[in-house]
Design an enzyme around this catalytic site. Structure first.
Site, PDB file in Angstrom:
ATOM      1  N   GLY A  17       0.848  -1.199   0.000  1.00  0.00           N
ATOM      2  CA  GLY A  17       0.000   0.000   0.000  1.00  0.00           C
ATOM      3  C   GLY A  17       0.870   1.230   0.000  1.00  0.00           C
ATOM      4  O   GLY A  17       2.099   1.149  -0.117  1.00  0.00           O
ATOM      5  N   SER A  18       0.230   2.377   0.118  1.00  0.00           N
ATOM      6  CA  SER A  18       0.950   3.664   0.122  1.00  0.00           C
ATOM      7  C   SER A  18       1.564   3.912   1.499  1.00  0.00           C
ATOM      8  O   SER A  18       1.363   3.122   2.436  1.00  0.00           O
ATOM      9  CB  SER A  18      -0.025   4.803  -0.197  1.00  0.00           C
ATOM     10  OG  SER A  18      -0.899   4.967   0.906  1.00  0.00           O
ATOM     11  N   MET A  19       2.252   5.006   1.624  1.00  0.00           N
ATOM     12  CA  MET A  19       2.717   5.432   2.945  1.00  0.00           C
ATOM     13  C   MET A  19       1.478   5.751   3.816  1.00  0.00           C
ATOM     14  O   MET A  19       0.443   6.160   3.302  1.00  0.00           O
ATOM     15  CB  MET A  19       3.619   6.665   2.828  1.00  0.00           C
ATOM     16  CG  MET A  19       4.956   6.352   2.195  1.00  0.00           C
ATOM     17  SD  MET A  19       6.034   7.795   2.086  1.00  0.00           S
ATOM     18  CE  MET A  19       6.388   8.109   3.826  1.00  0.00           C
ATOM     19  N   SER A  21      -0.548   3.830   5.202  1.00  0.00           N
ATOM     20  CA  SER A  21      -1.721   2.972   5.004  1.00  0.00           C
ATOM     21  C   SER A  21      -1.842   1.893   6.086  1.00  0.00           C
ATOM     22  O   SER A  21      -2.825   1.145   6.104  1.00  0.00           O
ATOM     23  CB  SER A  21      -1.646   2.307   3.619  1.00  0.00           C
ATOM     24  OG  SER A  21      -0.466   1.526   3.521  1.00  0.00           O
ATOM     25  N   THR A  24       3.031  -1.225   8.313  1.00  0.00           N
ATOM     26  CA  THR A  24       3.890  -1.623   9.436  1.00  0.00           C
ATOM     27  C   THR A  24       3.047  -2.057  10.635  1.00  0.00           C
ATOM     28  O   THR A  24       3.376  -3.036  11.310  1.00  0.00           O
ATOM     29  CB  THR A  24       4.828  -0.457   9.809  1.00  0.00           C
ATOM     30  OG1 THR A  24       5.601  -0.130   8.656  1.00  0.00           O
ATOM     31  CG2 THR A  24       5.759  -0.838  10.943  1.00  0.00           C
ATOM     32  N   GLU A  90       9.739  -2.616   4.762  1.00  0.00           N
ATOM     33  CA  GLU A  90      10.361  -1.738   3.760  1.00  0.00           C
ATOM     34  C   GLU A  90      11.035  -2.554   2.650  1.00  0.00           C
ATOM     35  O   GLU A  90      12.143  -2.219   2.195  1.00  0.00           O
ATOM     36  CB  GLU A  90      11.391  -0.793   4.423  1.00  0.00           C
ATOM     37  CG  GLU A  90      10.861   0.022   5.600  1.00  0.00           C
ATOM     38  CD  GLU A  90       9.847   1.093   5.210  1.00  0.00           C
ATOM     39  OE1 GLU A  90       9.603   1.320   3.998  1.00  0.00           O
ATOM     40  OE2 GLU A  90       9.277   1.703   6.128  1.00  0.00           O
ATOM     41  N   CYS A 181      -6.962  13.161  -6.514  1.00  0.00           N
ATOM     42  CA  CYS A 181      -6.093  14.258  -6.066  1.00  0.00           C
ATOM     43  C   CYS A 181      -4.700  14.104  -6.686  1.00  0.00           C
ATOM     44  O   CYS A 181      -4.064  15.097  -7.052  1.00  0.00           O
ATOM     45  CB  CYS A 181      -6.030  14.288  -4.541  1.00  0.00           C
ATOM     46  SG  CYS A 181      -7.621  14.748  -3.810  1.00  0.00           S
TER      47      CYS A 181
END
Ligand SMILES: Nc1ncnc2c1ncn2[C@@H]1O[C@H](COP(=O)(O)OP(=O)(O)O)[C@@H](O)[C@H]1O
Ligand SMILES: Cc1cn([C@H]2C[C@H](O)[C@@H](COP(=O)(O)O)O2)c(=O)[nH]c1=O
Ligand SMILES: [Zn+2]
Length: 189
Positions: A17-19, A21, A24, A90, A181
């Site tokens: 997913g994105s940051m 999200s 972790t 990561e 966006c």
């Protein structure tokens, strides 16, 4: 959803997913459950990820779990001779050899849980993540909230003019945004 004690062992789970999200947080949740089930757990991250801590995997909400920073995926094989579960955070920062390392671990009966960014700030697939997703038995895509409109976000928008693919950072230099966006911000005039 995932059995902590399955009868046939060895598989790969990917959390992408994105940051922001929750990758972790989800990784830590699964690893803590495995520890509760008395599984032997080892956690790794790329040595370059020193954003919040050198020795821990830390979420944006300050959840943390001890980890071993490694230079290369081969080091993971050397340190996992006697484990049930391997967690890797990561994963986008590793080279493609991470795919074969995960495959070898799973073939040897290890539950491998890998978290990583599926796209970089331009929207392109990030490093070994597509190949990891193709190889995994289970893929979970998690979503952030678009900070501009409140939709579900799956892009990590970079707030600086740096064009390198790898640039560590958090809220200081990235925001989670949705498709609409992202298109508005990146469309050429
Ligand atoms: N735009 C956002 N959408 C959702 N969560 C956010 C956002 N910005 C900050 N957060 C925080 O980030 C946490 C998730 O952090 P983390 O698990 O480290 O995400 P990831 O590893 O995917 O970057 C959430 O629980 C929330 O507290
Ligand atoms: C989009 C993007 C991100 N990064 C860096 C920024 C952070 O240090 C990590 C992602 O961490 P998270 O746990 O998912 O929040 O990756 C980058 O180097 N390049 C990019 O394009
Ligand atoms: Zn939006």
């Amino acid at each position: 959803m995932f059995l902590e004690n399955a009868s046939r062992k060895g598989w790969i789970e990917v959390i992408c997913g994105s940051m922001f999200s929750g990758k972790t947080e989800e990784l830590i949740r699964r690893l803590k459950r495995a520890k509760l089930a008395h599984q032997r757990v080892e956690i790794f991250k790329p040595r370059i990820d020193v954003r919040y801590s050198e020795e821990e995997v830390v979420s944006h909400d300050a959840n943390a779990i001890r980890s071993t920073p490694v230079e290369s995926p081969q080091n993971i094989l050397l340190m996992t001779s006697d484990v049930d579960v391997v967690g890797i955070d990561e994963a986008q920062f590793f080279d493609d050899s991470i795919v074969d390392v995960c495959r070898q671990l799973a073939n040897n009966g290890v539950r491998v849980i890998v978290a990583g960014l599926d796209m970089d700030y331009t929207g392109k697939p990030f490093g070994p993540m597509p190949a990891l997703m193709a190889t995994a038995e289970y893929v979970t895509k998690v979503h952030a909230i678009c900070v501009r409109c409140g939709n579900l976000a799956h892009h990590s928008h970079r707030l600086t003019s740096d064009e390198k693919q790898v640039m560590l950072g958090a809220q200081d230099s990235y925001e989670a945004i949705c498709r609409h966006c992202f298109n508005k911000l990146t469309e050429k005039p």
